[in-house]
Design an enzyme around this catalytic site. Sequence first.
Site, PDB file in Angstrom:
ATOM      1  CB  SER A 127      -0.896   0.017   1.243  1.00  0.00           C
ATOM      2  OG  SER A 127      -1.556   1.268   1.389  1.00  0.00           O
ATOM      3  CE1 TYR A 139      -4.035  -2.101   4.800  1.00  0.00           C
ATOM      4  CE2 TYR A 139      -3.246   0.103   4.263  1.00  0.00           C
ATOM      5  CZ  TYR A 139      -3.796  -1.100   3.867  1.00  0.00           C
ATOM      6  OH  TYR A 139      -4.110  -1.308   2.551  1.00  0.00           O
TER       7      TYR A 139
END
Length: 239
Positions: A127, A139
């Site tokens: 990401s 994350y």
Amino acid sequence: MPTSTSHAQRVLITGGSHGIGAAIVARCREDGYEPVILDREGDQAIHCDLADPDSTAAALDRAIASGPITRLVNNVGAVFPHSVEDQTLQEFDAAVALNLRSALQCTQALLPGMRNAGFGRIVSMSSRAALGKEHRAAYAATKAGLIGLTRVLALEEGEHGVTANAVGPGPIATDLFRNANPTDSPKTQAIIDTAPVQRMGTPDDVAHAVSYLLDARCGFVTGQTLYVCGGLTAGRADV
């Protein structure tokens, strides 16, 4: 294009029932592969909890029972949006288990078949948040971990004909993105306004990048992170 051997036509995709994963599954079918999906739900998936090692191991055994799989897309992931201060250890452990540990476990299961075939393609879904993003403590850490794992795999497996790369999506219009970035939030609009292409990405944009990295002709690209982000990382991506 897919290679001619039958086992090389299969591609294992984690979290392939929704969002970006579903778009990757559809694109793989267009490209002539047979998708093998590991997910908690979905009519065409081998059902398992990818956050649980035993459940994942059983699903992997089923997936390779009919022969090796030489293409892998480590796509599954969850966000757990919180600041570092507010991120619970339980959430952090859950993010590691699902976003990072499952990628290692799936890779380990498929590597023997790839080495035996002298061919393999591993694509892991990182990401843009791996470069840093507020309220993405767990994350960002796990997605950065996938980049590190990808680079190590590239170094260790290149001599076996196996490539490993990561894809780093930016703002992609999926339920996962909307849940973590409300559409009425000024921060969400600022992300779109900042993108050079002036739009949100689509799951198909990401699937197209994955398709390139899975191709048998993509044998001289390994250890790389391809950001699919509308130009948001231009001049900012160091890894």
